[in-house]
Design an enzyme around this catalytic site. Structure first.
Site, PDB file in Angstrom:
ATOM      1  N   GLU A  32      31.308  36.784  33.628  1.00  0.00           N
ATOM      2  CA  GLU A  32      32.338  36.698  34.668  1.00  0.00           C
ATOM      3  C   GLU A  32      31.732  36.145  35.954  1.00  0.00           C
ATOM      4  OE1 GLU A  32      35.380  39.862  35.265  1.00  0.00           O
ATOM      5  OE2 GLU A  32      34.439  40.040  37.254  1.00  0.00           O
ATOM      6  N   TYR A  64      40.077  36.728  40.539  1.00  0.00           N
ATOM      7  CA  TYR A  64      41.228  36.382  41.379  1.00  0.00           C
ATOM      8  C   TYR A  64      41.273  37.408  42.489  1.00  0.00           C
ATOM      9  CZ  TYR A  64      46.166  34.686  41.720  1.00  0.00           C
ATOM     10  OH  TYR A  64      47.352  34.109  42.078  1.00  0.00           O
ATOM     11  N   ALA A  66      42.190  39.901  45.744  1.00  0.00           N
ATOM     12  CA  ALA A  66      43.303  40.804  46.028  1.00  0.00           C
ATOM     13  C   ALA A  66      44.418  40.044  46.735  1.00  0.00           C
ATOM     14  CB  ALA A  66      42.819  41.967  46.892  1.00  0.00           C
ATOM     15  N   GLY A 123      46.244  43.984  39.321  1.00  0.00           N
ATOM     16  CA  GLY A 123      45.688  43.541  40.595  1.00  0.00           C
ATOM     17  C   GLY A 123      45.664  44.650  41.627  1.00  0.00           C
ATOM     18  N   ALA A 142      50.694  44.997  34.480  1.00  0.00           N
ATOM     19  CA  ALA A 142      49.938  44.098  33.594  1.00  0.00           C
ATOM     20  C   ALA A 142      50.635  43.900  32.252  1.00  0.00           C
ATOM     21  CB  ALA A 142      48.524  44.647  33.383  1.00  0.00           C
ATOM     22  N   ASN A 178      48.947  53.320  29.089  1.00  0.00           N
ATOM     23  CA  ASN A 178      49.059  52.045  29.796  1.00  0.00           C
ATOM     24  C   ASN A 178      48.329  50.935  29.041  1.00  0.00           C
ATOM     25  OD1 ASN A 178      49.848  50.384  32.076  1.00  0.00           O
ATOM     26  ND2 ASN A 178      47.695  50.443  32.677  1.00  0.00           N
ATOM     27  N   GLN A 193      36.010  48.295  32.442  1.00  0.00           N
ATOM     28  CA  GLN A 193      35.312  48.466  33.711  1.00  0.00           C
ATOM     29  C   GLN A 193      33.854  48.794  33.397  1.00  0.00           C
ATOM     30  OE1 GLN A 193      34.570  47.930  36.792  1.00  0.00           O
ATOM     31  NE2 GLN A 193      36.513  48.732  37.566  1.00  0.00           N
ATOM     32  N   ARG A 289      25.142  35.240  39.861  1.00  0.00           N
ATOM     33  CA  ARG A 289      23.680  35.101  39.795  1.00  0.00           C
ATOM     34  C   ARG A 289      23.269  35.162  38.328  1.00  0.00           C
ATOM     35  NH1 ARG A 289      21.276  35.343  44.708  1.00  0.00           N
ATOM     36  NH2 ARG A 289      22.546  36.143  46.434  1.00  0.00           N
TER      37      ARG A 289
END
Length: 313
Positions: A32, A64, A66, A123, A142, A178, A193, A289
């Site tokens: 990412e 993307y 906030a 988001g 979502a 969810n 996460q 990085r």
């Protein structure tokens, strides 16, 4: 001193493993990035992209901001990766501060640019600490966004998952519900996460199985580039930072090279243990990085792919 059976088994496993053992050769990785804000950051991003490209990732994603604050920069970065590299680019897309028509138009632009993979997210609110509220005329969450994307085109869609529960979820059961809604809406996989101990992921995987969720769940790995920053991010997203990490990184603030060596070793060991538990895909949060992600992949036996022309020579 009494040694438990579990400790003996762990010691035996450690002693029987070669030093340093590659994983089985069937590990797939993805990376990412975030869109750059200026020319210096742009150069850093593209250095990271070019460094990691030879490793042949499944895909690379671009975040993307906030409230859609990086919308144009995200699109430009994703389109360029798709156009100029051999990697499949995935664009993050959120529900925040946009109508359905506006989000659909962005998705159509991605499709026209050859981008076939979207990371669909609710988001974060544009104001830090504010309570999330769906935009008038926008996608509600979502799961709604996933369904909308699937109506437009046969996008490959990834969504987020939270081994330690999303801060806005009432409890673990609501969080799992969810995730199930997002997958039922058509998502192909979930990316978690970040977390810092393999048991965190394995417990979560057991919870998913008990809830009847059998979709691909990809662990998200965050190498520790700056421990104080990781602590701040962890506090915001509800990720537990184990005490041993604080002890491990203590005293390394003024030794960035040593800190990188420690960080690479810790993340590679986490990844190795996940692989030993049956995980065959990993997603690395690079923060633009390349060094840490490249070193971790190298420790895991992920090597640069030999170009077909060279292999045939």
């Amino acid at each position: 001193m009494t040694i438990s059976v579990d400790q003996l088994a762990e010691a035996r496993c450690a002693l029987e493993s070669p030093l340093y053992a590659d994983v089985g050769g069937d590990l797939e990785v993805s990376f990412e990035f975030f869109p750059p804000k200026n020319e210096k950051m742009d150069a850093q991003l593209w250095d990271a992209v070019r460094t990691l490209e030879p490793l042949g990732p499944r895909f690379v994603s671009v975040t993307y901001g906030a409230g859609g604050s990086t919308r144009e920069r995200t699109h430009a970065t994703v389109a360029r990766i798709q156009r100029e590299t051999s990697m499949a680019a995935a664009a993050h897309l959120t529900c925040v501060e946009a109508t359905k028509a506006e989000i659909d138009a962005i998705a159509e632009e991605y499709w026209a640019a050859g981008v076939r993979h979207i990371v669909a997210l609710r988001g974060d609110p544009p104001t830090a600490g504010a309570k999330y509220a769906s935009h008038p005329g926008g996608y509600e969450n979502a799961a709604d966004l996933v369904a909308g994307l699937k109506r437009l085109h046969p996008f490959e869609v990834s969504v987020s998952a939270y081994p330690e529960c999303h801060p806005d979820s009432g409890d673990a059961a609501a969080d799992l519900d969810n995730l199930k809604r997002k997958l039922d809406a058509g998502a192909n996989r979930a990316i978690t996460q970040f977390f810092f101990e393999p048991e965190t992921f394995f417990r979560y995987r057991d919870q998913l199985a008990a809830a009847g969720i059998d979709a691909e769940i990809v662990p998200g790995i965050m190498p520790v580039m700056n421990f104080a920053s990781v602590q701040r991010m962890s506090a915001m997203c509800g990720t537990a930072v184990p005490p041993w990490m604080a002890r491990l990184f203590e005293g390394l603030d003024d030794h960035p090279a040593a800190r990188q060596l420690v960080a690479a070793t810790v993340a590679a060991e986490l990844s190795r243990r996940l692989y030993a538990g049956g995980v065959k895909q990993l997603h690395f949060y690079t923060l633009n990085r390349a060094e840490l992600a490249y070193a971790i992949c190298h420790l895991l036996g992920v090597r640069a792919k030999v170009p077909a022309a060279v292999a045939a020579a």
